[in-house]
Design a protein around this motif. Structure first.
Motif, PDB file in Angstrom:
ATOM      1  N   SER A 249       0.828  -1.204   0.000  1.00  0.00           N
ATOM      2  CA  SER A 249       0.000   0.000   0.000  1.00  0.00           C
ATOM      3  C   SER A 249       0.862   1.255   0.000  1.00  0.00           C
ATOM      4  CB  SER A 249      -0.932  -0.006   1.215  1.00  0.00           C
ATOM      5  OG  SER A 249      -1.811  -1.099   1.169  1.00  0.00           O
ATOM      6  N   ILE A 250       1.951   1.226   0.765  1.00  0.00           N
ATOM      7  CA  ILE A 250       2.854   2.373   0.795  1.00  0.00           C
ATOM      8  C   ILE A 250       3.419   2.632  -0.598  1.00  0.00           C
ATOM      9  CG2 ILE A 250       5.067   3.210   1.679  1.00  0.00           C
ATOM     10  CD1 ILE A 250       4.450   1.739   4.293  1.00  0.00           C
ATOM     11  N   LYS A 251       3.784   1.567  -1.282  1.00  0.00           N
ATOM     12  CA  LYS A 251       4.352   1.715  -2.622  1.00  0.00           C
ATOM     13  C   LYS A 251       3.326   2.292  -3.593  1.00  0.00           C
ATOM     14  CE  LYS A 251       7.567  -0.735  -5.606  1.00  0.00           C
ATOM     15  NZ  LYS A 251       8.237  -2.029  -5.823  1.00  0.00           N
ATOM     16  N   ARG A 252       2.068   1.831  -3.493  1.00  0.00           N
ATOM     17  CA  ARG A 252       1.009   2.374  -4.345  1.00  0.00           C
ATOM     18  C   ARG A 252       0.842   3.869  -4.101  1.00  0.00           C
ATOM     19  NH1 ARG A 252      -2.708  -1.444  -2.752  1.00  0.00           N
ATOM     20  NH2 ARG A 252      -4.260   0.158  -2.260  1.00  0.00           N
ATOM     21  N   PHE A 253       0.883   4.239  -2.828  1.00  0.00           N
ATOM     22  CA  PHE A 253       0.704   5.654  -2.508  1.00  0.00           C
ATOM     23  C   PHE A 253       1.888   6.487  -2.990  1.00  0.00           C
ATOM     24  CE2 PHE A 253       0.587   9.359   0.373  1.00  0.00           C
ATOM     25  CZ  PHE A 253      -0.691   9.806   0.088  1.00  0.00           C
ATOM     26  N   ILE A 254       3.085   5.950  -2.878  1.00  0.00           N
ATOM     27  CA  ILE A 254       4.263   6.656  -3.395  1.00  0.00           C
ATOM     28  C   ILE A 254       4.113   6.905  -4.889  1.00  0.00           C
ATOM     29  CG2 ILE A 254       6.730   6.403  -3.903  1.00  0.00           C
ATOM     30  CD1 ILE A 254       7.016   4.976  -1.207  1.00  0.00           C
ATOM     31  N   ASN A 255       3.667   5.896  -5.625  1.00  0.00           N
ATOM     32  CA  ASN A 255       3.474   6.050  -7.066  1.00  0.00           C
ATOM     33  C   ASN A 255       2.417   7.108  -7.373  1.00  0.00           C
ATOM     34  OD1 ASN A 255       5.388   4.091  -7.638  1.00  0.00           O
ATOM     35  ND2 ASN A 255       3.899   2.433  -7.691  1.00  0.00           N
ATOM     36  N   TRP A 256       1.340   7.134  -6.586  1.00  0.00           N
ATOM     37  CA  TRP A 256       0.307   8.156  -6.779  1.00  0.00           C
ATOM     38  C   TRP A 256       0.868   9.541  -6.506  1.00  0.00           C
ATOM     39  CZ3 TRP A 256      -1.808  11.932  -3.748  1.00  0.00           C
ATOM     40  CH2 TRP A 256      -2.949  12.560  -4.246  1.00  0.00           C
TER      41      TRP A 256
END
Length: 291
Positions: free
Chosen positions: A158-165
């Motif tokens: 989830s952290i990685k998804r948010f970083i990409n966003w």
């Protein structure tokens, strides 16, 4: 001689700050004014790990974060930053700890060896460390938020998804604040009930309306941190101790304060984040909403 659990804080902070350098035992002994004959035994007793194992784990913890989150860094760069002379020796050390190569870890990470082995300061939180709690007014803040629901062991996805966003919407930490909303305690909550929000404040320079968040493949939604008074404590150091410190605010500061809780979870602001800074230099503001 002082042998309480905080005895080796200076040494641990020095190690964290110099993980990319050769760490000589003589230098570490000087920090605590101990001979090497006593240093090894006392460090192990107080920190919970032999000093060289502690150094290795801290290097691997930083390297694992870089491997998974920092795709712009090559394995060679990460290996050198971790104090290894070449990628071969780094990969062997990495695999001996995680049972996979750095390349495999990047695709499917498993943080368990780190979380189970690093014990530094896990029982060092003292009542005196919550004496700096202040009561402050928090202004209503609109946030772009991604909710992680499920096992804490998969939080990294989830952290990685948010970083990409954030990268796609130009809201990186240098441009906007980073918040986490802590709905429950991962140590006492069933995995299927665990929730943890990763968020950033919405400013005029990035997102200006709810429409910008209605549809996105990352699952980021518009939310709000309400206005109101909060008990606030600034903490410097590793996340390894954050949960214990928050529990102290609940269990010791709150009953003594006479304050009542508002109907909103505890949340934190990541002022300075690891691995962008060394663990001992990470800064976190803890907010407990009160009335």
């Amino acid at each position: 001689m002082n042998t309480n659990k905080l005895y080796f804080n200076k040494t641990c902070n020095y190690i964290d700050k110099h993980l990319d350098q050769k760490l000589a035992l003589d230098q570490l002994c000087k920090i605590e004014h101990l001979s090497k004959y006593h240093f090894h035994r006392l460090f192990h007793l107080e920190v919970g790990l032999p000093v060289y194992q502690y150094i290795k784990l801290q290097r691997m913890k930083k390297a694992a974060n870089q491997v998974y989150y920092y795709h712009h860094l090559s394995i060679t760069q990460i290996a050198l930053d971790a104090g290894f002379e070449n990628t071969e020796s780094f990969s062997r050390a990495f695999k001996s700890l995680f049972s996979v190569t750095p390349t495999q870890f990047k695709k499917s990470p498993n943080w368990t060896p780190i979380t189970e082995n690093i014990k530094r300061e896990n029982s060092t939180m003292k009542s005196s460390q919550i004496t700096d709690v202040k009561i402050q007014w928090f202004e209503k803040t609109q946030i772009a938020s991604l909710s992680h629901k499920g096992s804490p062991q998969t939080l990294h996805t989830s952290i990685k998804r948010f970083i990409n966003w954030r990268k796609a919407h130009h809201t990186t930490p240098g441009l906007s604040k980073t918040y986490n909303i802590l709905y429950n305690d991962p140590n006492t909550t069933p995995e299927d009930e665990y929730q943890f929000d990763i968020a950033t404040n919405i400013t005029e320079k990035n997102l200006t309306s709810e429409n910008n968040l209605k549809e996105n493949k990352h699952g980021v939604k518009l939310k709000e941190i309400p206005e109101g008074y909060c008990a606030v404590l600034r903490y410097s150091g590793s996340d390894d101790n954050l949960g214990e410190l928050i529990n102290l605010i609940y269990s010791e500061w709150l009953p003594q304060s006479g304050k009542q809780l508002r109907d909103f979870p505890c949340f934190i602001e990541r002022v300075k984040m690891f691995p962008a800074v060394n663990q001992n230099e990470a800064v976190t503001d803890i907010y407990l909403p009160i009335q």
